[in-house]
Structures are given as structure tokens and as C-alpha cells.
Write a protein that holds these residues in place. Sequence first.
Motif, PDB file in Angstrom:
ATOM      1  N   MET A  87      24.465  37.675  -1.481  1.00  0.00           N
ATOM      2  CA  MET A  87      24.114  37.172  -0.181  1.00  0.00           C
ATOM      3  C   MET A  87      23.790  35.686  -0.319  1.00  0.00           C
ATOM      4  SD  MET A  87      21.428  38.703   2.553  1.00  0.00           S
ATOM      5  CE  MET A  87      19.901  38.290   1.754  1.00  0.00           C
ATOM      6  N   PRO A  88      24.162  34.900   0.676  1.00  0.00           N
ATOM      7  CA  PRO A  88      23.841  33.475   0.611  1.00  0.00           C
ATOM      8  C   PRO A  88      22.346  33.244   0.518  1.00  0.00           C
ATOM      9  CG  PRO A  88      25.324  33.940   2.437  1.00  0.00           C
ATOM     10  CD  PRO A  88      24.878  35.254   1.883  1.00  0.00           C
ATOM     11  N   GLU A  89      21.980  32.217  -0.209  1.00  0.00           N
ATOM     12  CA  GLU A  89      20.575  31.859  -0.377  1.00  0.00           C
ATOM     13  C   GLU A  89      20.287  30.606   0.442  1.00  0.00           C
ATOM     14  OE1 GLU A  89      18.111  33.269  -2.240  1.00  0.00           O
ATOM     15  OE2 GLU A  89      19.426  34.911  -2.787  1.00  0.00           O
ATOM     16  N   PRO A  90      19.267  30.633   1.293  1.00  0.00           N
ATOM     17  CA  PRO A  90      18.927  29.426   2.049  1.00  0.00           C
ATOM     18  C   PRO A  90      18.205  28.411   1.161  1.00  0.00           C
ATOM     19  CG  PRO A  90      17.452  31.218   2.641  1.00  0.00           C
ATOM     20  CD  PRO A  90      18.462  31.774   1.673  1.00  0.00           C
ATOM     21  N   PHE A  91      18.547  27.153   1.329  1.00  0.00           N
ATOM     22  CA  PHE A  91      17.894  26.064   0.612  1.00  0.00           C
ATOM     23  C   PHE A  91      17.468  25.013   1.619  1.00  0.00           C
ATOM     24  CE2 PHE A  91      20.594  27.944  -2.615  1.00  0.00           C
ATOM     25  CZ  PHE A  91      19.777  27.960  -3.717  1.00  0.00           C
ATOM     26  N   GLN A  92      16.333  24.383   1.355  1.00  0.00           N
ATOM     27  CA  GLN A  92      15.826  23.335   2.229  1.00  0.00           C
ATOM     28  C   GLN A  92      15.996  22.001   1.513  1.00  0.00           C
ATOM     29  OE1 GLN A  92      14.114  24.092   5.257  1.00  0.00           O
ATOM     30  NE2 GLN A  92      14.128  21.936   5.767  1.00  0.00           N
ATOM     31  N   ASP A  95      14.783  18.581   0.851  1.00  0.00           N
ATOM     32  CA  ASP A  95      13.485  17.922   1.006  1.00  0.00           C
ATOM     33  C   ASP A  95      13.571  16.556   1.681  1.00  0.00           C
ATOM     34  OD1 ASP A  95      12.185  20.058  -0.210  1.00  0.00           O
ATOM     35  OD2 ASP A  95      12.385  19.188  -2.210  1.00  0.00           O
ATOM     36  N   ASP A  96      14.708  15.878   1.523  1.00  0.00           N
ATOM     37  CA  ASP A  96      14.832  14.541   2.096  1.00  0.00           C
ATOM     38  C   ASP A  96      15.133  14.553   3.593  1.00  0.00           C
ATOM     39  OD1 ASP A  96      14.364  13.416  -0.394  1.00  0.00           O
ATOM     40  OD2 ASP A  96      16.497  13.420  -0.918  1.00  0.00           O
ATOM     41  N   THR A  97      15.836  15.583   4.058  1.00  0.00           N
ATOM     42  CA  THR A  97      16.266  15.577   5.461  1.00  0.00           C
ATOM     43  C   THR A  97      15.748  16.766   6.266  1.00  0.00           C
ATOM     44  OG1 THR A  97      18.290  16.782   4.986  1.00  0.00           O
ATOM     45  CG2 THR A  97      18.401  14.374   4.859  1.00  0.00           C
ATOM     46  N   SER A  98      15.068  17.699   5.628  1.00  0.00           N
ATOM     47  CA  SER A  98      14.588  18.920   6.280  1.00  0.00           C
ATOM     48  C   SER A  98      15.725  19.770   6.840  1.00  0.00           C
ATOM     49  CB  SER A  98      13.589  18.594   7.394  1.00  0.00           C
ATOM     50  OG  SER A  98      12.466  17.951   6.850  1.00  0.00           O
ATOM     51  N   VAL A  99      16.899  19.642   6.258  1.00  0.00           N
ATOM     52  CA  VAL A  99      18.048  20.442   6.668  1.00  0.00           C
ATOM     53  C   VAL A  99      18.104  21.689   5.791  1.00  0.00           C
ATOM     54  CG1 VAL A  99      20.575  20.519   6.773  1.00  0.00           C
ATOM     55  CG2 VAL A  99      19.349  18.441   7.454  1.00  0.00           C
ATOM     56  N   THR A 100      18.300  22.846   6.431  1.00  0.00           N
ATOM     57  CA  THR A 100      18.469  24.088   5.692  1.00  0.00           C
ATOM     58  C   THR A 100      19.955  24.380   5.588  1.00  0.00           C
ATOM     59  OG1 THR A 100      16.366  24.950   6.506  1.00  0.00           O
ATOM     60  CG2 THR A 100      17.933  26.552   5.653  1.00  0.00           C
ATOM     61  N   ALA A 148      21.287  41.441   4.782  1.00  0.00           N
ATOM     62  CA  ALA A 148      21.495  40.093   5.321  1.00  0.00           C
ATOM     63  C   ALA A 148      20.903  39.980   6.713  1.00  0.00           C
ATOM     64  CB  ALA A 148      22.986  39.763   5.343  1.00  0.00           C
ATOM     65  N   HIS A 149      21.075  41.010   7.525  1.00  0.00           N
ATOM     66  CA  HIS A 149      20.556  40.980   8.887  1.00  0.00           C
ATOM     67  C   HIS A 149      19.029  41.004   8.920  1.00  0.00           C
ATOM     68  CE1 HIS A 149      24.567  42.783  10.523  1.00  0.00           C
ATOM     69  NE2 HIS A 149      24.704  41.568  10.048  1.00  0.00           N
ATOM     70  N   LYS A 150      18.411  41.596   7.891  1.00  0.00           N
ATOM     71  CA  LYS A 150      16.950  41.672   7.830  1.00  0.00           C
ATOM     72  C   LYS A 150      16.329  40.461   7.127  1.00  0.00           C
ATOM     73  CE  LYS A 150      16.821  46.703   7.778  1.00  0.00           C
ATOM     74  NZ  LYS A 150      16.538  47.911   6.972  1.00  0.00           N
ATOM     75  N   SER A 151      17.162  39.606   6.537  1.00  0.00           N
ATOM     76  CA  SER A 151      16.638  38.479   5.765  1.00  0.00           C
ATOM     77  C   SER A 151      16.019  37.427   6.683  1.00  0.00           C
ATOM     78  CB  SER A 151      17.748  37.847   4.922  1.00  0.00           C
ATOM     79  OG  SER A 151      18.699  37.206   5.759  1.00  0.00           O
ATOM     80  N   THR A 152      15.273  36.503   6.072  1.00  0.00           N
ATOM     81  CA  THR A 152      14.697  35.382   6.798  1.00  0.00           C
ATOM     82  C   THR A 152      15.187  34.100   6.153  1.00  0.00           C
ATOM     83  OG1 THR A 152      12.740  36.684   7.287  1.00  0.00           O
ATOM     84  CG2 THR A 152      12.546  34.311   7.543  1.00  0.00           C
ATOM     85  N   PRO A 153      15.975  33.274   6.808  1.00  0.00           N
ATOM     86  CA  PRO A 153      16.456  33.474   8.168  1.00  0.00           C
ATOM     87  C   PRO A 153      17.505  34.587   8.211  1.00  0.00           C
ATOM     88  CG  PRO A 153      17.526  31.557   7.240  1.00  0.00           C
ATOM     89  CD  PRO A 153      16.513  32.034   6.227  1.00  0.00           C
TER      90      PRO A 153
END
Length: 90
Positions: free
Chosen positions: A1-6, A8-13, A54-59
Motif C-alpha cells: 500500500m502506498p505510504e504517505p510522506f510529508q 517538511d519544506d512545503t507541507s505537501v503530502t 487502504a480504505h481504513k488508512s489515514t489518510p
Amino acid sequence: MPEPFQDDDTSVTWLASPFVPGEPRPVVLKREGAVPLETALGLITGLLDGLAAAHKSTPTVIHGNLAPVCILLVHEDKTPRVIATDFGLA
């Protein structure tokens, strides 16, 4: 499953998926033919469990375009399993 990353420089996920050493199901089907019903049911159950996670993940992650070419068949210890790939963003 894809992993969300933030970022730090732009606050883009953004999402990143790991490399999966597998083949699209249509390629395997053409080369090897159909799998036994019991195996197919196990693969489908695994796919549905993965999509539910995946549907239950955050986001929440929703595939949006699940097609046979987005389902990779991976063999680990001679046990096949499926992995949904190509999660796009909408």
C-alpha cells in the motif's frame, strides 16, 4: 500500500509505493493459464483485504481505477499473492 510522506519544506503530502517484483495478472494468465478455484479465491480475498486496509488508512486511500493490469501476482515461498498497484490521486 502506498505510504504517505510529508515534505517538511512545503507541507505537501505525497504517496510513494515500494517496488514490487511481480507481473500483471493478465501476463501470468496468458502464460500459465487459469489458477485452481481455491487459489483464485485466496488471491481475491487477499486483494479485498488489502483494499479494505487502504480504505481504513489515514489518510484514506481509494484506488479509483482497479483493472487487471493494476493487480500484480507475486510469488513468495511458492505461495502466490496479489498486490494492487498504480494508486493514482484524484
